[in-house]
Enzyme design. Structure first.
Site, PDB file in Angstrom:
ATOM      1  N   ASP A 131      -6.969   4.017  -4.529  1.00  0.00           N
ATOM      2  CA  ASP A 131      -7.632   3.850  -3.228  1.00  0.00           C
ATOM      3  C   ASP A 131      -8.266   5.221  -2.952  1.00  0.00           C
ATOM      4  O   ASP A 131      -8.516   5.971  -3.900  1.00  0.00           O
ATOM      5  CB  ASP A 131      -6.613   3.432  -2.138  1.00  0.00           C
ATOM      6  CG  ASP A 131      -7.302   2.980  -0.851  1.00  0.00           C
ATOM      7  OD1 ASP A 131      -7.786   1.846  -0.807  1.00  0.00           O
ATOM      8  OD2 ASP A 131      -7.386   3.771   0.115  1.00  0.00           O
ATOM      9  N   LYS A 133       0.868  -1.178   0.000  1.00  0.00           N
ATOM     10  CA  LYS A 133       0.000   0.000   0.000  1.00  0.00           C
ATOM     11  C   LYS A 133       0.899   1.221   0.000  1.00  0.00           C
ATOM     12  O   LYS A 133       2.027   1.159   0.486  1.00  0.00           O
ATOM     13  CB  LYS A 133      -0.878   0.027   1.259  1.00  0.00           C
ATOM     14  CG  LYS A 133      -2.151   0.821   1.086  1.00  0.00           C
ATOM     15  CD  LYS A 133      -3.217  -0.029   0.457  1.00  0.00           C
ATOM     16  CE  LYS A 133      -4.452   0.759   0.124  1.00  0.00           C
ATOM     17  NZ  LYS A 133      -5.558  -0.143  -0.272  1.00  0.00           N
TER      18      LYS A 133
END
Ligand code: NDP
Ligand code: 2IT
Length: 469
Positions: free
Chosen positions: A180, A140
């Site tokens: 995201d 991430k």
């Protein structure tokens, strides 16, 4: 498939003691990273009985290794705003675990972004990606950059500056970022353009690309659609269906929008959406015309959800509120972490909600999850329910590798197959003898436990097989 035998028992006293000792070390090593501790504790509680009874995992210290990222890249992002002012942000990429495939996971642009949030998301991503059945490691990244109220020019300059640093650490068989919160098709376009300029390569380094330049059909829709397919699977286990149900949905971004779209298509009625200012409630239902208006508002005009209640008479805006005390059958938390607490969970249960499918990552607090499990609600945790997004990202990677594009119908069929398979794995590892949840004797499925164990085994076995690294 692993040959490991999973103990049937619920977490017992010795395993709780082992979790406490383990978490003490994790907390000491990553002081202040609260959401990371929360995500780790939740997973470790599920897998500890298995780890304690599997010498290969203990000897290889798999759990200890899984909570330390393979590496973390932190960099400065310097750019110039429309007023000519120099702006400085922090950029990050957490490459958490590469045992089962290239690192894979989204980029989040939000002022709250810090290392603890990204470690929590990368840790969840590792287990989620494992569940998808596709070969993807966990990662991430993102920045504390706030895209709200920035112009397209500012977003472009920021994305280009971000990629100036990130490009050396990513690649189609190294690490493949995607979107995201705060990162959608527009941002992926700017990021990809700069990667291409810097490397002279056109490849599948990012997913969520535009359809005309390597993107996959259905990637924008995939997370929301997948969360609804997962709810469909959970409901089917109790001989129920989506049609005719009333749903509350939080957020109003990518995941929330396509959750509402699929709920409409399957004959349910969505009655809420939200953003960081509050919630709109429309008991007539957010039908496809109203949803098209929301998409225009959020994706083109980049306005606030309160405008919905100004535009559609009948609807109301609740400033500062979340949707969880609005009566519903189904709930889809699709905004952000810890947006649904124990009081919200009790309100949902009290008002008759029987199924919660998490579009967001870790939106329910641990106390809220306890309430769902106690009441035998069908509770689909984010790492299972929202895995459709990264699954279609995985399909985008394979399409790029073979220079082919699958049709919408084909990708949709693959997405359904993957969500069914994740559901089946949760049932396989999360079933507990007792009540069914309908008050009948039988097996109750703790989907959280099932998702954690199923996701963990594949990564753990790969780590054991690859040796001490
Ligand atoms: P978007 O940026 O498109 O939308 C996020 C939405 O959440 C916005 O409506 C935003 O409102 C709202 N929001 C953010 N913070 C808060 C808050 N504190 N309280 C209430 N609302 C808030 O992001 P996505 O839809 O892509 O992501 C939503 C969630 O889904 C995240 O948890 C993400 O990690 C997860 N997810 C996303 C996937 C994807 O493919 N995009 C895949 C799997 C999970 P505002 O505009 O006011 O900030
Ligand atoms: O949380 C997630 O799964 C995502 N943001 C999607 C990641 C991806 O690589 O598609």
């Amino acid at each position: 498939m692993s040959t490991i035998t999973v103990p049937e028992q619920k977490t017992d006293a010795s395993s709780e003691a082992a979790v406490a000792a383990f978490m003490e070390r994790v907390e000491a090593q990553s002081a202040g990273e609260k959401v990371f501790h929360q995500a780790v504790r939740e997973a470790v509680r599920s897998v500890m009985p298995l780890v304690l009874t599997t010498p290969a995992y203990r000897q290889a210290r798999i759990l200890e290794r899984m909570v330390v990222p393979d590496r973390v890249i932190i960099f400065r992002v310097t750019w110039v705003d429309d007023k000519g002012q120099v702006q400085v942000n922090r950029g990050y990429r957490v490459q958490m675990n590469g045992a089962i495939g290239p690192y894979k996971g989204g980029l989040r642009f939000h002022p709250s972004v810090n290392i603890g949030i990204l470690k929590f998301l990368a840790f969840e991503q590792t287990l989620k990606n494992s569940l998808t059945t596709l070969p993807m490691g966990g990662a991430k990244g993102g920045s504390d950059f706030d895209p709200h109220s920035r112009t397209d020019g500012e977003i472009m300059r920021f994305c280009h500056a971000f990629m100036n640093e990130l490009y050396s650490y990513i690649g189609p068989d190294i690490d493949v970022p995607a979107g995201d919160m705060g990162v959608g098709g527009r941002e992926i376009g700017f990021l990809f353009g700069q990667y291409r300029k810097l490397t002279h390569r056109f490849n599948g380094v990012l997913t969520g690309k535009g359809f005309n330049w390597g993107g996959s059909n259905l990637r924008p829709e995939a997370t929301g659609y997948g969360a609804v397919y997962f709810a469909q699977e959970m409901l089917a286990s109790r001989e129920q269906e989506i049609a005719g149900k009333v749903a509350t949905v939080s957020g109003s971004g990518n995941v929330a929008q396509y959750t509402v779209e699929k709920l409409n298509a399957l004959g349910a009625k969505s009655v809420t959406l939200s953003d960081s200012e509050g919630t709109i409630v429309d008991m007539d239902g957010i039908n496809s015309d109203k949803l098209a208006w929301v998409m225009q508002l959020k994706n083109v005009r980049r306005g606030r959800i309160r405008e919905y209640a100004e535009h559609f008479k009948g609807a109301k805006f609740l400033p500062g509120k979340r949707p969880w005390d609005v009566p519903c059958d189904l709930a889809f938390p699709s905004a952000t972490q810890n947006e649904l607490d124990a009081v919200d969970a009790s309100n949902l249960v009290k008002n008759g909600c029987t199924c919660v499918s998490e579009g967001a990552n870790m939106p329910s607090t641990p106390e809220a999850v306890e309430v769902f499990l106690e009441h035998h609600i069908l509770y689909g945790p984010g790492k299972a329910a929202n895995a459709g997004g990264v699954a279609v990202s995985g399909l985008e990677m394979s399409q790029n590798a073979t220079c082919l594009q699958r049709t919408r119908e084909d990708v949709d069929a693959q997405l359904r197959r993957i969500m069914k398979s994740i559901h089946a794995n949760c049932v396989r590892y999360g079933s507990i003898e007792g009540e069914t949840g309908n008050g009948k004797p039988g097996r109750f499925v703790n989907y959280l436990r099932g998702a954690n164990i199923a996701g963990f085994i594949k990564v753990a076995d790969a780590m054991v097989q690859q040796g001490v690294l």
